[in-house]
Write an enzyme that holds these catalytic residues in place. Structure first.
Site, PDB file in Angstrom:
ATOM      1  CE  LYS A  24      -0.188  37.410  30.747  1.00 55.92           C
ATOM      2  NZ  LYS A  24      -0.530  37.047  32.429  1.00 55.92           N
ATOM      3  CG  HIS A  50       0.531  32.978  29.268  1.00 54.81           C
ATOM      4  ND1 HIS A  50       1.327  33.240  30.017  1.00 54.81           N
ATOM      5  CD2 HIS A  50       0.800  33.791  28.137  1.00 54.81           C
ATOM      6  CE1 HIS A  50       1.747  34.778  29.344  1.00 54.81           C
ATOM      7  NE2 HIS A  50       1.859  34.254  28.081  1.00 54.81           N
ATOM      8  CB  SER A  91       3.714  31.286  29.345  1.00 55.91           C
ATOM      9  OG  SER A  91       2.738  30.576  29.803  1.00 55.91           O
ATOM     10  N   GLY A  93       3.444  29.802  32.904  1.00 52.46           N
ATOM     11  CA  GLY A  93       3.581  28.250  33.630  1.00 52.46           C
ATOM     12  C   GLY A  93       3.932  27.593  32.484  1.00 52.46           C
TER      13      GLY A  93
END
Length: 122
Positions: A24, A50, A91, A93
């Site tokens: 990531k 992340h 991601s 989030g």
């Protein structure tokens, strides 16, 4: 303060990623007090989320008096034996980073690499 912040900002590496593998990454905008901002790439295999990458980056920057915000994330596939990096994904989030920006940063750091990106994939 702005001069010190500018110096601290210039001391922040544009790219810090693992040397091999798929992992990531986050694209982070770093700011100093009254200083211009710059975007940096951080990608590491140890990060389960992340947010792990962003939180560690934010903590490191805070020690130098710098603040930051996460512009988004994705994944990197780094194949050094082929001199290739592929940027993709997003991601959950933070949303999708601007992979074109990330790619430009990586090209500056790895000029002899073939660096590609795609919005597809997770």
């Amino acid at each position: 303060a702005a001069v010190m912040a500018g110096e601290a900002l210039s001391g922040v590496p544009d790219v810090q990623i693992d040397g091999d593998g798929v992992f990531k990454y986050v694209l982070v905008r770093v700011r100093g007090a009254g200083a211009p901002s710059k975007d940096v790439v951080r990608g590491h295999g140890w990060a389960e989320y992340h947010a792990d990458l962003f939180e560690r980056t934010a903590a490191e920057l805070a020690r130098h008096g710098l603040s930051c915000e996460c512009l988004g994330g994705g994944r990197l596939s780094h194949r050094p034996e082929e001199r290739k990096i592929h940027v993709y994904g997003y991601s959950v989030g933070f949303g999708r980073a601007d992979h074109a920006v990330t790619t430009e940063k990586l090209k500056a750091e790895y000029p002899n690499y073939e660096i590609t990106w795609a919005d597809e994939g997770y």
